[in-house]
Design an enzyme around this catalytic site. Structure first.
Site, PDB file in Angstrom:
ATOM      1  N   CYS A   1     -11.165 -28.689   7.689  1.00  0.00           N
ATOM      2  CA  CYS A   1      -9.956 -27.993   7.241  1.00  0.00           C
ATOM      3  C   CYS A   1      -8.779 -28.965   7.237  1.00  0.00           C
ATOM      4  O   CYS A   1      -8.666 -29.829   8.101  1.00  0.00           O
ATOM      5  CB  CYS A   1      -9.679 -26.833   8.189  1.00  0.00           C
ATOM      6  SG  CYS A   1      -8.175 -25.919   7.791  1.00  0.00           S
TER       7      CYS A   1
ATOM      8  N   ASP B   1      -7.720  -7.726   1.078  1.00  0.00           N
ATOM      9  CA  ASP B   1      -6.686  -7.898   2.103  1.00  0.00           C
ATOM     10  C   ASP B   1      -7.283  -7.474   3.424  1.00  0.00           C
ATOM     11  O   ASP B   1      -8.210  -6.638   3.460  1.00  0.00           O
ATOM     12  CB  ASP B   1      -5.472  -7.006   1.843  1.00  0.00           C
ATOM     13  CG  ASP B   1      -5.717  -5.586   2.330  1.00  0.00           C
ATOM     14  OD1 ASP B   1      -6.457  -4.848   1.649  1.00  0.00           O
ATOM     15  OD2 ASP B   1      -5.226  -5.222   3.418  1.00  0.00           O
TER      16      ASP B   1
ATOM     17  N   GLN C   1     -11.582   7.140  -4.116  1.00  0.00           N
ATOM     18  CA  GLN C   1     -12.071   7.598  -2.813  1.00  0.00           C
ATOM     19  C   GLN C   1     -13.443   8.253  -3.009  1.00  0.00           C
ATOM     20  O   GLN C   1     -14.057   8.056  -4.047  1.00  0.00           O
ATOM     21  CB  GLN C   1     -11.057   8.569  -2.173  1.00  0.00           C
ATOM     22  CG  GLN C   1      -9.741   7.908  -1.742  1.00  0.00           C
ATOM     23  CD  GLN C   1      -9.875   7.023  -0.497  1.00  0.00           C
ATOM     24  OE1 GLN C   1     -10.951   6.896   0.099  1.00  0.00           O
ATOM     25  NE2 GLN C   1      -8.768   6.369  -0.123  1.00  0.00           N
TER      26      GLN C   1
ATOM     27  N   GLY D   1     -11.174   3.735   1.439  1.00  0.00           N
ATOM     28  CA  GLY D   1     -12.112   4.480   2.278  1.00  0.00           C
ATOM     29  C   GLY D   1     -13.336   3.699   2.703  1.00  0.00           C
ATOM     30  O   GLY D   1     -14.282   4.271   3.241  1.00  0.00           O
TER      31      GLY D   1
ATOM     32  N   CYS E   1      -5.478 -27.795   7.142  1.00  0.00           N
ATOM     33  CA  CYS E   1      -4.255 -27.039   7.416  1.00  0.00           C
ATOM     34  C   CYS E   1      -3.399 -27.801   8.430  1.00  0.00           C
ATOM     35  O   CYS E   1      -3.865 -28.735   9.083  1.00  0.00           O
ATOM     36  CB  CYS E   1      -4.579 -25.630   7.925  1.00  0.00           C
ATOM     37  SG  CYS E   1      -5.047 -25.546   9.662  1.00  0.00           S
TER      38      CYS E   1
ATOM     39  N   CYS F   1      -5.022 -28.089  11.862  1.00  0.00           N
ATOM     40  CA  CYS F   1      -6.171 -29.000  11.951  1.00  0.00           C
ATOM     41  C   CYS F   1      -5.783 -30.451  11.721  1.00  0.00           C
ATOM     42  O   CYS F   1      -6.439 -31.363  12.225  1.00  0.00           O
ATOM     43  CB  CYS F   1      -7.267 -28.562  10.976  1.00  0.00           C
ATOM     44  SG  CYS F   1      -8.066 -27.018  11.509  1.00  0.00           S
TER      45      CYS F   1
ATOM     46  N   HIS G   1      -4.251 -21.398  10.506  1.00  0.00           N
ATOM     47  CA  HIS G   1      -5.616 -21.862  10.248  1.00  0.00           C
ATOM     48  C   HIS G   1      -6.500 -20.765   9.658  1.00  0.00           C
ATOM     49  O   HIS G   1      -7.211 -20.986   8.672  1.00  0.00           O
ATOM     50  CB  HIS G   1      -6.274 -22.419  11.507  1.00  0.00           C
ATOM     51  CG  HIS G   1      -7.726 -22.685  11.272  1.00  0.00           C
ATOM     52  ND1 HIS G   1      -8.166 -23.804  10.602  1.00  0.00           N
ATOM     53  CD2 HIS G   1      -8.831 -21.933  11.506  1.00  0.00           C
ATOM     54  CE1 HIS G   1      -9.470 -23.735  10.458  1.00  0.00           C
ATOM     55  NE2 HIS G   1      -9.902 -22.610  10.998  1.00  0.00           N
TER      56      HIS G   1
ATOM     57  N   ASP H   1       0.863  -1.166   0.000  1.00  0.00           N
ATOM     58  CA  ASP H   1       0.000   0.000   0.000  1.00  0.00           C
ATOM     59  C   ASP H   1       0.907   1.225   0.000  1.00  0.00           C
ATOM     60  O   ASP H   1       2.132   1.116   0.081  1.00  0.00           O
ATOM     61  CB  ASP H   1      -0.946  -0.019   1.197  1.00  0.00           C
ATOM     62  CG  ASP H   1      -0.197   0.179   2.488  1.00  0.00           C
ATOM     63  OD1 ASP H   1       1.031   0.394   2.445  1.00  0.00           O
ATOM     64  OD2 ASP H   1      -0.823   0.125   3.551  1.00  0.00           O
ATOM     65  N   SER H   2       0.308   2.395  -0.079  1.00  0.00           N
ATOM     66  CA  SER H   2       1.102   3.609  -0.269  1.00  0.00           C
ATOM     67  C   SER H   2       1.501   4.265   1.034  1.00  0.00           C
ATOM     68  O   SER H   2       2.280   5.197   1.054  1.00  0.00           O
ATOM     69  CB  SER H   2       0.267   4.615  -1.042  1.00  0.00           C
ATOM     70  OG  SER H   2      -0.859   4.986  -0.242  1.00  0.00           O
ATOM     71  N   GLY H   3       0.940   3.793   2.139  1.00  0.00           N
ATOM     72  CA  GLY H   3       1.193   4.460   3.404  1.00  0.00           C
ATOM     73  C   GLY H   3       0.150   5.505   3.739  1.00  0.00           C
ATOM     74  O   GLY H   3       0.109   6.002   4.865  1.00  0.00           O
ATOM     75  N   GLY H   4      -0.687   5.844   2.767  1.00  0.00           N
ATOM     76  CA  GLY H   4      -1.696   6.883   3.009  1.00  0.00           C
ATOM     77  C   GLY H   4      -2.570   6.547   4.209  1.00  0.00           C
ATOM     78  O   GLY H   4      -2.666   7.312   5.168  1.00  0.00           O
ATOM     79  N   PHE H   5      -3.158   5.370   4.172  1.00  0.00           N
ATOM     80  CA  PHE H   5      -4.069   4.978   5.239  1.00  0.00           C
ATOM     81  C   PHE H   5      -3.393   5.037   6.604  1.00  0.00           C
ATOM     82  O   PHE H   5      -3.959   5.545   7.574  1.00  0.00           O
ATOM     83  CB  PHE H   5      -4.609   3.563   4.967  1.00  0.00           C
ATOM     84  CG  PHE H   5      -5.582   3.088   5.998  1.00  0.00           C
ATOM     85  CD1 PHE H   5      -6.887   3.546   6.005  1.00  0.00           C
ATOM     86  CD2 PHE H   5      -5.185   2.200   6.993  1.00  0.00           C
ATOM     87  CE1 PHE H   5      -7.790   3.119   6.976  1.00  0.00           C
ATOM     88  CE2 PHE H   5      -6.075   1.770   7.965  1.00  0.00           C
ATOM     89  CZ  PHE H   5      -7.384   2.229   7.957  1.00  0.00           C
TER      90      PHE H   5
ATOM     91  N   ASP I   1      -2.679   8.319  -1.043  1.00  0.00           N
ATOM     92  CA  ASP I   1      -4.055   8.815  -1.052  1.00  0.00           C
ATOM     93  C   ASP I   1      -4.425   9.436   0.293  1.00  0.00           C
ATOM     94  O   ASP I   1      -3.776   9.171   1.302  1.00  0.00           O
ATOM     95  CB  ASP I   1      -5.046   7.689  -1.404  1.00  0.00           C
ATOM     96  CG  ASP I   1      -4.979   6.526  -0.422  1.00  0.00           C
ATOM     97  OD1 ASP I   1      -3.912   6.330   0.208  1.00  0.00           O
ATOM     98  OD2 ASP I   1      -5.968   5.800  -0.286  1.00  0.00           O
TER      99      ASP I   1
END
Lengths: 370, 370
Positions: free
Chosen positions: A305, A267, A190, A217, A307, A310, A336, A94-98, A148
C-alpha cells in the site's frame, strides 16, 4: 447546469461486472466505486484533503443524523453539504429510512410517514417521504435516496411485503416532491429475501424511471450466500443504462461478488469503524494491530500500500498509538482502510477493462485466505 | 556528524529579546521558538505532515511516558524517536522528572533516584539520573534534559532548597552518564520562587557547562507576576551564548513576556489540550467554539489565519464536529492552535529583527483584550 448522467463503458466478458462513469454537478465518478461514509458530515477521522489524496471520488452522508444535528437549515445556509463540510466532489445522501428504523426509538409507522424519537435526546420527530426529500434538497447532495421502510433479517413474508409496498408508494411521493433537478433521485428496491417481492418492487420502481437503482435491505444480518442469491435475481431486473447501488456492503469479498453480479456502487461504515478499533485490511487479510505480536513489527501495515500511513509509519508505532489511545491511531488506520478499498476498486476497474475480472476475484480471495 | 550549536543573531534594542538559530543533527531551529508537545510520541491529533505544514521546527516528547509505554527498547529498535514517529526534524525530550513527581504515585525519593508507581498499571519503577540519560540516549532526541526534582507551588524554602541541590547533583551525574555527543544535554535551573536558590542553582549548573539552560519549576500554579519576577532575576544569570528554555509555558501573553526577558524556547500542552476541548486561540482572544453562539457562524476560526482549518472550514462546521464528538474537530482545532503559536513566534522573530518587540507585545496584548 451540469446534470446527472451514467455512461456504461464496458461489460465484462467473464462476469456481469460493468465499467461506467457517473457525471454529477460536482464531478465524475468512475464505477464500480466504493463511497466512504461520512455519517455526520465528516468521514470519521479523515479530513477532506486526506480523502482526496486516497482517491475518494464520492462520499456519503446521513440525512437522519444531519436532520437531528446540526439541523438541515444550518447546512443549507452554509451552502449545502459541499460548503458545510469543505468537500467539493460528489456526495450521496441516504434518506434516513434505514436509521429511523435502526437507531430511532420507533413510535409509529403509517402510510403517512414515521414518528420516532431521536437517539440523541429522545425528542419526537415525524419524517414523511416529502420531508425526507425536503431535507435532502436542503443538504444538496448530488445523489439522493427516497424514504424507504427497511425490514430486519429474518423477517416474515407479510412484513417484508407490506414494507416493500410502502417503499414503492413512498418512492412515488418522493419523486413528486423532489424539485432540485441538479440532484439525482434513485429508487430503492426492497422485498427482503423473497424473490417475488424483489421482482414486484423492482418492476414498480422501474416504471417510475429513477436516475439509478439502489438495492436496500441487504447486509442486515443474513448469510452471505443469501445476499448473493438475492443479488443473482435482483440485479438483472434493473435497467442496464442506470447505475446500481448496493447499500451498506463494504467487505472486500462481498464487493467483488456483487461487482461480478453487475453492481456499480457501494458504501459501508465497516472500514472506518474497524480502523478505529485497530483492525486494518491488507492484501493478505485483516490484522488486529492491537495484538502484542505487532509490538516490534517495524513493517508498514501493508507493504503493497502507498497510503500516507504505509509510507511513513510502522505497525509497531501504530500499535503504540492504539494502546495509548492516541487520535493519530484512528487517523492513520482509517486512511489506510479507505485507501485499501479504493485501491481495490481501481484494480477491479482495471480487471474489467482487461476482461480478467473472474481471475482477479479468484486471486484476491485466495490471497486473503492464505 | 552534525552537532549542536546555538547562534545568537541579534539582541533586541528595546527588550531582552534575542533572535537566534539552533543547529541540530536533524535541522535548524529559529528562536524564539514554540515546541508542540508530543507526549506519547505523537502531537495529539496532528500528523507529522500537518506539523510540517504549520511550520513546527522542533517537537517535544516525554521520557516518562515513553519509558512506560511502549518502552525505550522498542523506540531504539525503530531507529529512535525520529524513526519511530516519522518525524525527521529536531526533537527534545524532557527527563521524566516533572512527570514522575506529578503523575506517578511517588514511593520514595533519595539521592540515588526515585521509586514510583506507573500511572498506567501501578507497576513499580526506579529512575535514577543515569537511567533517565540511558532512556533518552535510546530515544535519541536532539536535545535532552537531566533528571530533576520538581517542587510544587507553593513550597517551603527548605524543600525548594533540597530539591534544587539534588537537581544539581543529579545534573552532574547525568552529564557524566551521557555518552551520545550528537545529543545536546541542557541543565535545568530549579529553586522555586526563591531568588538565592535560583542564583545558586544557576551558578552551579553553569560551572558544568551544559549546551543550554532550562528554567524548570515555573508555570506550576504560581501567579504570573511571580513567574515574571523569577524570570527577571534568573534569565540574566544564564550564559548569553547558550539557548534558554522556559519549560511548560504556552500562553501567548506569558511567551511574549518571557521572550522580552531573554527566553528562547517554549513548550506547553495547553494549545492542543484546549483545542481538544473546543477552545481556539485567535488574534482577538480565545473562542469557546462549543457555545451556541457559533452554531450559524460561517466565518473561519480566525480570519487572519491561513492554517488548513481556517482556509477550509467555518466555526459553524467545527462547532458541529465538536458537538457530534467527531475526531476531525480535535484535528482541526489542534492544527489551528499550534499554527497560532507558531505564527506568533514568526511575528516575534520579525519584531525582534526590526527592533519593535516592545510595540509588538503591547499591540498583541491590547488586541486580545478587546
Amino acid at each position: 447546469m451540469k446534470s446527472f448522467k451514467f455512461e456504461l463503458l464496458k461489460e465484462c466478458s467473464q462476469t456481469g461486472a460493468r465499467l461506467g462513469k457517473i457525471h454529477t454537478p460536482h464531478g465524475l465518478i468512475d464505477t464500480p466505486v466504493f463511497m466512504p461514509v461520512g455519517t455526520q458530515a465528516t468521514v470519521k477521522a479523515v479530513s477532506p484533503r486526506d480523502l482526496k489524496e486516497i482517491g475518494a471520488s464520492i462520499i456519503l452522508a446521513n440525512t437522519y443524523h444531519l436532520y437531528l444535528r446540526p439541523g438541515f437549515d444550518i447546512v443549507r445556509e452554509a451552502g449545502g453539504l459541499h460548503g458545510f463540510m469543505g468537500w467539493n466532489s460528489p456526495i450521496l445522501t441516504d434518506s434516513g429510512g434505514f436509521q429511523v428504523f435502526s437507531l430511532g426509538s420507533l413510535r409509529k409507522v403509517t402510510d403517512d410517514g414515521v414518528v420516532f424519537k431521536s437517539h440523541l435526546d429522545g425528542s419526537e420527530h415525524f419524517i414523511s417521504p416529502e420531508k425526507a426529500v425536503e431535507i435532502q434538497n436542503a443538504l444538496g447532495a448530488d445523489i439522493i435516496m427516497p424514504f424507504d421502510e427497511c425490514v430486519p433479517y429474518p423477517c416474515e413474508y407479510s412484513q417484508a411485503a407490506s414494507a416493500a409496498d410502502r417503499t414503492t408508494q413512498w418512492a412515488y411521493r418522493c419523486r413528486k416532491a423532489h424539485n432540485r433537478h441538479d440532484q439525482a433521485l434513485f429508487g430503492i428496491v426492497q422485498g427482503g429475501v423473497f424473490k417475488d417481492l424483489r421482482l414486484k418492487s423492482a418492476a414498480e420502481l422501474i416504471d417510475m424511471d429513477f436516475s439509478g437503482y439502489s438495492i436496500g435491505g441487504l447486509s442486515v444480518g443474513e448469510p452471505k450466500e443469501i445476499m448473493y442469491e438475492v443479488l443473482d435475481y435482483t440485479v438483472p431486473l434493473l435497467p442496464r443504462e442506470k447505475p446500481r447501488y448496493l447499500m451498506g456492503v463494504g467487505s472486500a469479498e462481498a464487493i467483488l461478488e456483487a461487482v461480478c453480479r453487475g453492481v456499480d456502487m457501494f458504501d459501508c461504515v465497516l472500514p472506518t469503524r474497524e480502523a478505529r478499533h485497530g483492525t486494518v485490511m491488507t492484501t493478505k487479510g485483516k490484522l488486529v494491530l492491537r495484538n502484542a505480536t505487532y509490538s516490534r513489527d517495524y513493517n508498514p501495515i501493508d507493504p503493497e500500500c502507498d497510503c500516507y500511513a504505509c509510507r511513513n509509519f510502522t505497525r509497531a508505532y501504530i500499535r503504540h498509538l492504539i494502546k495509548a489511545n492516541e487520535i493519530l491511531a484512528a487517523v492513520l488506520t482509517s486512511i489506510h482502510n479507505l485507501k485499501f478499498l479504493i485501491d481495490l476498486m481501481n484494480n477491479v476497474r482495471k480487471a474489467i477493462q482487461e476482461d480478467r475480472m473472474l481471475e482477479y476475484k479468484r486471486n484476491f480471495v485466495a490471497s486473503i485466505k492464505t
